[in-house]
Design a protein around this motif. Structure first.
Motif, short mmCIF file in Angstrom:
data_model
loop_
_atom_site.label_atom_id
_atom_site.label_comp_id
_atom_site.label_asym_id
_atom_site.label_seq_id
_atom_site.Cartn_x
_atom_site.Cartn_y
_atom_site.Cartn_z
N ASN A 68 44.29 37.27 32.09
CA ASN A 68 43.19 36.54 32.12
C ASN A 68 43.69 35.05 32.64
O ASN A 68 42.97 34.19 33.28
N TYR A 69 44.94 34.69 32.48
CA TYR A 69 45.53 33.31 32.83
C TYR A 69 45.67 33.24 34.37
O TYR A 69 46.00 32.28 34.67
N VAL A 70 45.77 34.29 34.92
CA VAL A 70 45.74 34.32 36.39
C VAL A 70 44.86 33.36 37.11
O VAL A 70 44.92 32.88 38.07
N ILE A 71 43.66 33.29 36.30
CA ILE A 71 42.56 32.50 36.91
C ILE A 71 43.06 30.75 37.26
O ILE A 71 42.66 30.17 38.00
N ILE A 72 44.14 30.47 36.12
CA ILE A 72 44.59 29.29 36.41
C ILE A 72 45.33 29.15 37.98
O ILE A 72 44.85 27.95 38.86
N ILE A 73 45.85 30.03 38.11
CA ILE A 73 46.68 30.16 39.62
C ILE A 73 45.39 30.34 40.72
O ILE A 73 45.59 29.65 41.61
N THR A 74 44.59 31.16 40.61
CA THR A 74 43.53 31.60 41.59
C THR A 74 42.72 30.09 41.82
O THR A 74 42.36 29.73 42.89
N SER A 75 42.60 29.37 40.49
CA SER A 75 41.77 28.08 40.78
C SER A 75 42.38 27.00 41.29
O SER A 75 42.16 26.19 42.26
N MET A 76 43.76 26.86 41.35
CA MET A 76 44.74 26.20 41.77
C MET A 76 44.68 26.40 43.49
O MET A 76 44.50 25.41 44.40
N LEU A 77 44.63 27.57 43.96
CA LEU A 77 44.53 28.01 45.29
C LEU A 77 43.30 27.55 45.74
O LEU A 77 43.19 27.05 47.07
N MET A 78 42.25 28.07 45.29
CA MET A 78 41.02 27.50 45.85
C MET A 78 40.70 26.13 45.79
O MET A 78 40.06 25.65 46.91
N ILE B 218 39.13 41.79 38.22
CA ILE B 218 38.13 41.96 38.61
C ILE B 218 37.16 40.65 37.81
O ILE B 218 36.42 39.92 38.46
N SER B 219 37.69 40.60 36.57
CA SER B 219 37.02 39.55 35.88
C SER B 219 37.35 38.00 36.33
O SER B 219 36.55 37.20 36.31
N VAL B 220 38.72 38.05 36.61
CA VAL B 220 39.20 36.60 37.07
C VAL B 220 38.54 36.43 38.63
O VAL B 220 38.11 35.20 38.57
N LEU B 221 38.49 37.16 39.17
CA LEU B 221 37.73 37.03 40.52
C LEU B 221 36.31 36.51 40.55
O LEU B 221 35.90 35.53 41.04
N GLY B 222 35.78 37.41 39.60
CA GLY B 222 34.21 37.06 39.23
C GLY B 222 34.20 35.35 38.78
O GLY B 222 33.32 34.72 39.42
N PHE B 223 34.93 35.29 37.74
CA PHE B 223 34.59 33.78 37.19
C PHE B 223 35.09 32.64 38.18
O PHE B 223 35.16 31.61 38.29
N THR B 224 36.44 33.11 39.04
CA THR B 224 36.71 32.28 40.04
C THR B 224 35.63 31.81 41.13
O THR B 224 35.35 30.64 41.64
N PHE B 225 35.04 32.91 41.71
CA PHE B 225 33.95 32.81 42.75
C PHE B 225 32.85 31.94 41.89
O PHE B 225 32.09 31.30 42.44
N MET B 226 32.35 32.15 40.60
CA MET B 226 31.56 31.58 39.97
C MET B 226 31.90 30.16 40.00
O MET B 226 31.05 28.90 40.18
N GLY B 227 33.02 29.55 39.50
CA GLY B 227 33.42 28.02 39.66
C GLY B 227 33.54 27.66 40.96
O GLY B 227 32.83 26.36 40.98
N ILE B 228 33.88 28.23 42.01
CA ILE B 228 33.66 27.84 43.61
C ILE B 228 32.18 27.44 43.89
O ILE B 228 31.79 26.42 44.32
#
Length: 287
Positions: free
Chosen positions: A241-251, A15-25
């Protein structure tokens, strides 16, 4: 069916990863809005949320005299680090900015070793060296001004290391909600005058992105992180927490049609591989 605490911890970390991914977008979707303004809205939501939680639980915001310098230090380093992170997000791909930001555990380990006298074994030292090698691939050092956003991203990780080390020191002395409250308060107070000097009036879409995209998403990321570490030890859930690197690449690819270059891919691979290696090592060490 009973859900284990580890499963709850992993859930909240994602959930934290999703939150910070959306914030970055949202940060990248608002090129017209100055950095100070984005940081103000990001922390306004966290400030209101933490103040509400403290009010509902009737928790005093008083801090013992001996802990005040540390609470201020955590807030100051966290604020400046966040400014640097937002600048990196605005000028790099999301993946590159998050790769650099996720180096903060390296600096936590170094700071904890120096200031808190925590022991570091040979395998952890090897992990730190590999992470620092990854920095070279992501930043691609040069004498060009183009390297400044990457250095800002690295700087944000260093300051996050200082901030998290202080949080570790304050564990059991100051509650997490009080730390978030003062961190958010200092950030709002510092950014408000800077924002007003160069205020850009947002349209309806930008207001939505500032409040929900940045503010609410960041609060979701922050509280997700807090709950993750509440339900399970850091050694069991931090790796997710490092999953955010993968979600960021996709976004980056889906929304902005950008992908990191080959050197950043290599750096990201080293960072994630080393994180998994240290995760397995630390878990075995604890057992």
């Amino acid at each position: 069916m009973m859900i284990s605490n580890k499963t709850k911890g992993v859930f909240w970390m994602l959930i934290s990863v999703l939150g910070f991914t959306f914030m970055g977008i949202a940060v990248k979707y608002l090129p017209r809005i100055p950095t100070y303004e984005k940081v103000f809205f990001r922390n306004s939501v966290s400030f209101i949320t933490s103040a509400y939680i403290l009010y509902k639980t009737r928790e005093s915001i008083k801090v013992a005299k001996e802990n005040i310098p540390f609470v201020f230090g955590r807030s100051f380093f966290g604020f400046v680090g966040m400014m640097a992170n937002f600048y990196a997000l605005e000028n790099l791909t999301m993946a590159e900015a998050n790769m650099l930001n996720k180096l903060s555990p390296v600096f936590v380990t170094i700071c904890a070793c120096i200031f808190l006298k925590e022991k570091v074994d040979k395998k952890q030292v090897m992990g730190i060296i590999l992470m620092l090698v990854a920095v070279v691939f992501v930043i691609k050092p040069s004498f060009s001004p183009e390297v400044i956003p990457s250095l800002a991203g690295l700087f944000s990780a260093v300051l996050a290391g200082f901030s998290y080390t202080i949080i570790r020191y304050l564990y059991g002395k100051v509650k997490a909600e009080i730390n978030v409250f003062y961190f958010s308060l200092l950030s709002v107070v510092c950014t408000f005058p800077l924002m007003m000097m160069n205020f850009v009036k947002p349209n309806l879409f930008e207001i939505f992105m500032l409040i929900v995209g940045i503010g609410v998403s960041a609060a979701m990321g922050q509280f997700g992180l807090t709950y993750a570490y509440t339900f399970a030890p850091a050694s069991e859930v931090s790796i997710y927490n490092y999953v955010i690197i993968i979600t960021s690449m996709l976004m980056d690819y889906i929304l902005f049609s950008t992908i990191p270059d080959l050197f950043s891919f290599i750096g990201g691979f080293i960072i994630m591989s080393t994180a998994i290696y240290l995760y397995l090592h630390n878990k075995k060490k604890e057992e």
